[in-house]
Design a protein around this motif. Structure first.
Motif, mmCIF file in Angstrom:
data_model
loop_
_atom_site.group_PDB
_atom_site.id
_atom_site.type_symbol
_atom_site.label_atom_id
_atom_site.label_comp_id
_atom_site.label_asym_id
_atom_site.label_seq_id
_atom_site.Cartn_x
_atom_site.Cartn_y
_atom_site.Cartn_z
ATOM 1 N N SER A 1 57.109 78.888 83.348
ATOM 2 C CA SER A 1 56.207 78.482 84.494
ATOM 3 C C SER A 1 56.499 76.149 84.648
ATOM 4 O O SER A 1 56.015 76.485 83.591
ATOM 5 C CB SER A 1 54.921 78.605 85.036
ATOM 6 O OG SER A 1 54.702 77.364 86.062
ATOM 7 N N ARG A 2 56.943 76.093 85.607
ATOM 8 C CA ARG A 2 56.464 74.810 85.106
ATOM 9 C C ARG A 2 54.951 74.056 86.340
ATOM 10 O O ARG A 2 55.139 72.574 86.295
ATOM 11 C CB ARG A 2 57.756 73.749 86.134
ATOM 12 C CG ARG A 2 58.959 73.935 84.842
ATOM 13 C CD ARG A 2 60.388 73.775 85.350
ATOM 14 N NE ARG A 2 60.565 72.082 85.490
ATOM 15 C CZ ARG A 2 60.461 71.371 84.344
ATOM 16 N NH1 ARG A 2 60.976 71.839 82.792
ATOM 17 N NH2 ARG A 2 60.233 70.063 84.330
ATOM 18 N N SER A 3 54.844 74.368 86.725
ATOM 19 C CA SER A 3 53.540 74.709 87.609
ATOM 20 C C SER A 3 52.154 74.112 86.431
ATOM 21 O O SER A 3 51.876 74.611 85.494
ATOM 22 C CB SER A 3 53.001 75.813 88.110
ATOM 23 O OG SER A 3 52.257 75.777 88.763
ATOM 24 N N ILE A 4 51.235 73.015 87.124
ATOM 25 C CA ILE A 4 50.885 72.093 86.178
ATOM 26 C C ILE A 4 49.120 73.146 86.218
ATOM 27 O O ILE A 4 48.985 73.567 84.735
ATOM 28 C CB ILE A 4 50.237 70.431 87.178
ATOM 29 C CG1 ILE A 4 51.654 69.830 86.730
ATOM 30 C CG2 ILE A 4 48.947 70.086 86.591
ATOM 31 C CD1 ILE A 4 50.978 68.449 87.542
ATOM 32 N N ARG B 1 55.365 70.605 80.709
ATOM 33 C CA ARG B 1 55.088 71.369 81.947
ATOM 34 C C ARG B 1 56.263 72.819 81.474
ATOM 35 O O ARG B 1 56.276 73.194 82.342
ATOM 36 C CB ARG B 1 56.410 70.542 82.558
ATOM 37 C CG ARG B 1 55.914 68.995 83.253
ATOM 38 C CD ARG B 1 55.203 69.689 84.636
ATOM 39 N NE ARG B 1 56.141 70.134 85.423
ATOM 40 C CZ ARG B 1 56.669 70.074 86.696
ATOM 41 N NH1 ARG B 1 56.111 68.706 87.281
ATOM 42 N NH2 ARG B 1 56.927 70.489 87.504
ATOM 43 N N SER C 1 49.230 76.846 85.986
ATOM 44 C CA SER C 1 49.465 77.826 85.415
ATOM 45 C C SER C 1 48.714 78.310 84.579
ATOM 46 O O SER C 1 48.539 79.406 84.369
ATOM 47 C CB SER C 1 50.406 78.537 85.379
ATOM 48 O OG SER C 1 51.688 77.574 84.637
#
Length: 108
Positions: A89-92, A100, A94
């Motif tokens: 994932s690259r969601s902050i 990232r 998550s």
């Protein structure tokens, strides 16, 4: 086995930016106030300490039956038998990470 978290420049800039701003506010309060405002000083010192602990004490430790995640002063155990899926994932929002590029661990 213990692994320290990867740290990217963006997260470092944001975290250290907050630390510098809070330290500036603390410095301003101490120098400009005629009376010592103890509560705001203690709150700012606690926030600065928490942010520093995030930067310097975030790690992942693989133990016999669980993964121990340390995010500053916060700790979390993820038992291996409860893991259902792991995704990139690259969601902050998550996971506990300072980069990232991260993995999201899904549990029951």
């Amino acid at each position: 086995m213990k692994f320290d978290t990867a740290k990217d420049k963006l997260h470092g800039l944001i975290l250290w930016g907050f630390i510098v701003i809070l330290a500036g506010v603390l410095f301003f309060i101490v120098l400009k106030s005629e009376e010592v405002a103890l509560v705001p000083i203690l709150i700012l010192l606690a926030l600065i300490g928490f942010l520093l602990s995030i930067w310097f004490a975030t790690s992942y430790t693989f133990l016999d039956d669980h993964l121990l995640v340390r995010f500053g002063v916060l700790k979390d155990k993820i038992y291996y038998h409860e893991i259902t899926n792991i995704e990139h994932s690259r969601s902050i929002l998550s996971s506990y990470a300072l980069s990232r590029e991260r993995l999201v661990i899904f549990t029951n």
